[in-house]
Design an enzyme around this catalytic site. Structure first.
Site, PDB file in Angstrom:
ATOM      1  N   LYS A   1       0.859  -1.181   0.000  1.00  0.00           N
ATOM      2  CA  LYS A   1       0.000   0.000   0.000  1.00  0.00           C
ATOM      3  C   LYS A   1       0.893   1.228   0.000  1.00  0.00           C
ATOM      4  O   LYS A   1       1.695   1.431   0.914  1.00  0.00           O
ATOM      5  CB  LYS A   1      -0.905  -0.014   1.228  1.00  0.00           C
ATOM      6  CG  LYS A   1      -1.772   1.236   1.321  1.00  0.00           C
ATOM      7  CD  LYS A   1      -2.801   1.128   2.417  1.00  0.00           C
ATOM      8  CE  LYS A   1      -3.576   2.433   2.542  1.00  0.00           C
ATOM      9  NZ  LYS A   1      -4.630   2.365   3.552  1.00  0.00           N
TER      10      LYS A   1
ATOM     11  N   LYS B   1      -2.075  -1.388  -3.991  1.00  0.00           N
ATOM     12  CA  LYS B   1      -2.964  -0.226  -3.965  1.00  0.00           C
ATOM     13  C   LYS B   1      -2.154   1.048  -4.008  1.00  0.00           C
ATOM     14  O   LYS B   1      -1.165   1.156  -3.278  1.00  0.00           O
ATOM     15  CB  LYS B   1      -3.765  -0.295  -2.659  1.00  0.00           C
ATOM     16  CG  LYS B   1      -4.664   0.860  -2.395  1.00  0.00           C
ATOM     17  CD  LYS B   1      -5.241   0.719  -1.025  1.00  0.00           C
ATOM     18  CE  LYS B   1      -5.961   2.023  -0.731  1.00  0.00           C
ATOM     19  NZ  LYS B   1      -6.360   2.169   0.612  1.00  0.00           N
TER      20      LYS B   1
HETATM   21  C1  PBG Z   1      -7.652   3.186   5.446  1.00  0.00           C
HETATM   22  C2  PBG Z   1      -7.839   3.158   3.975  1.00  0.00           C
HETATM   23  C3  PBG Z   1      -7.635   4.167   3.021  1.00  0.00           C
HETATM   24  C4  PBG Z   1      -8.079   3.660   1.818  1.00  0.00           C
HETATM   25  C5  PBG Z   1      -8.497   2.366   2.045  1.00  0.00           C
HETATM   26  N1  PBG Z   1      -8.327   2.066   3.368  1.00  0.00           N
HETATM   27  C6  PBG Z   1      -7.160   5.565   3.187  1.00  0.00           C
HETATM   28  C7  PBG Z   1      -5.781   5.843   3.565  1.00  0.00           C
HETATM   29  O1  PBG Z   1      -4.942   4.972   3.728  1.00  0.00           O
HETATM   30  O2  PBG Z   1      -5.503   7.031   3.746  1.00  0.00           O
HETATM   31  C8  PBG Z   1      -8.122   4.404   0.505  1.00  0.00           C
HETATM   32  C9  PBG Z   1      -9.158   3.937  -0.459  1.00  0.00           C
HETATM   33  C10 PBG Z   1      -9.434   4.886  -1.586  1.00  0.00           C
HETATM   34  O3  PBG Z   1      -8.762   5.913  -1.758  1.00  0.00           O
HETATM   35  O4  PBG Z   1     -10.365   4.577  -2.347  1.00  0.00           O
HETATM   36  N2  PBG Z   1      -6.350   3.254   5.892  1.00  0.00           N
END
Ligand code: PBG
Length: 337
Positions: free
Chosen positions: A206, A259
């Protein structure tokens, strides 16, 4: 013999190679297509809030809503009718505090939504996002000491949240926090509570991405200060992504995720090729918002851009695609639009 610009590439029989032959008709193109999207590979994210009858559109994500549990059940049923088989739940609790304590509350929106959706739509796979940022009053993904996120304390809270999702009936928990060691701890916590069969889909690679901007509107989870660079990955790194994936698999992840999706196709490709595990990709809020904005301005054909982007994500190696376009795409794939 040297070739000139007008020489044609021919085979031993002197025949011109004609790759266009396979593009001549719809029927032939259909026969030789290498990658296909399928509705069962799509996961549809839902934002669950308190109340009843609530359906509040997210301004930076037209067509995406914050939904109370009753509305989320209805949305899931409609998505199921469109051909979508899996949902990913995010929680918007009424109360937030320093430790995100409602993340593991049995009556919090996500836990109630899990039970309600399981009851109403028994064949829908319910996945939950496990993180603290939606539950903390400072919007960070963990427990703070000053401005530092404490890794190991945070992991204990994540385990409680994951177990409470499993207690409520989640089929799959998806930790998105990027703390070290959380997959192993969650696996042990689940097993110790009789949830050996609950699947872990790890947000393994991520990235610290500007493409999450609209999500933070949707989930009201923007950090009050600083950013997420001390835990989410540097967009410049791919070897590190492979190490993160390797660690999560060693710790017991069943499915690994990359992601965002479209800007990280190379990462998806390498993760799939090197580990050959079920691989998910998340087409995030910013990817969604860009397509929506451009198509509203008449600058892009939304439908074609969505199909092309998702096909590319699948072609790169994603088995599972998480997308806010899931309903539209599933309908399209069934030829209804
Ligand atoms: C929670 C999380 C996030 C997303 C998914 N789970 C936000 C982040 O990490 O700031 C982002 C999903 C999206 O942008 O569609 N940590």
């Amino acid at each position: 013999m040297t070739k000139t610009a007008t020489d044609r590439v021919t085979n031993d029989l002197g025949l011109l190679a004609r790759p266009r032959r396979l593009r001549g008709t719809t029927g032939i193109r259909d026969l030789v297509r290498e990658h296909r999207l399928a509705p069962e590979r799509l996961v549809y994210p839902l934002f669950i809030c308190e109340g009843t009858g609530v359906r509040r559109e997210v301004s930076s994500m037209p067509g995406v809503y914050q939904l109370s549990v009753d509305e989320a059940v209805r949305e899931t049923a409609d998505a199921r009718n469109d051909g979508v088989q899996s949902v990913l739940l995010f929680g918007l609790p009424a109360d937030k505090d320093g430790t995100g304590s409602t993340a593991s509350a049995p009556e919090a929106p996500v836990q109630r939504a899990i039970r309600a959706i399981r009851r109403d739509q028994p064949d829908v796979t319910v996945i939950t996002d496990v993180c603290l940022c939606e539950y903390t009053d400072h919007g960070h993904c963990g427990i703070l000491d000053g401005e530092q996120i404490l890794n190991d304390v945070t992991v204990e809270h994540l385990v409680s949240a994951a177990v409470s999702h499993a207690d409520a009936g989640a089929h799959i928990v998806a930790p998105s926090d990027m703390m070290d060691g959380r997959i192993g701890a969650i696996r042990q916590g689940l097993d110790a509570n009789g949830h050996q069969d609950v699947v872990i889909m790890s947000y393994a690679a991520k990235y610290c991405s500007a493409f999450y901007g609209p999500f933070r509107d949707a989930a009201d989870s923007a950090p009050a200060f600083g950013d997420r660079r001390t835990h989410q990955m540097d967009p410049a790194n791919v070897e590190e992504a492979l190490r993160e994936v390797a660690l999560d698999l060693e710790e017991g992840a069943d499915i690994v995720m990359v992601k965002p999706a479209l800007p990280y196709l190379d990462v998806i490709e390498r993760v799939k090729r090197e580990f050959q595990y079920p691989t998910a990709a998340y087409q995030v809020s910013g990817e969604y918002a860009m397509v929506k904005a451009a198509s509203r301005l008449g600058w892009l054909d939304e439908e074609r851009v969505v199909m092309e982007s998702l096909t590319a994500i699948g072609r790169a190696g994603a088995d599972i695609i998480i997308t806010y376009f899931a309903r539209d795409v599933a309908r399209r794939l069934r030829g209804e639009r």
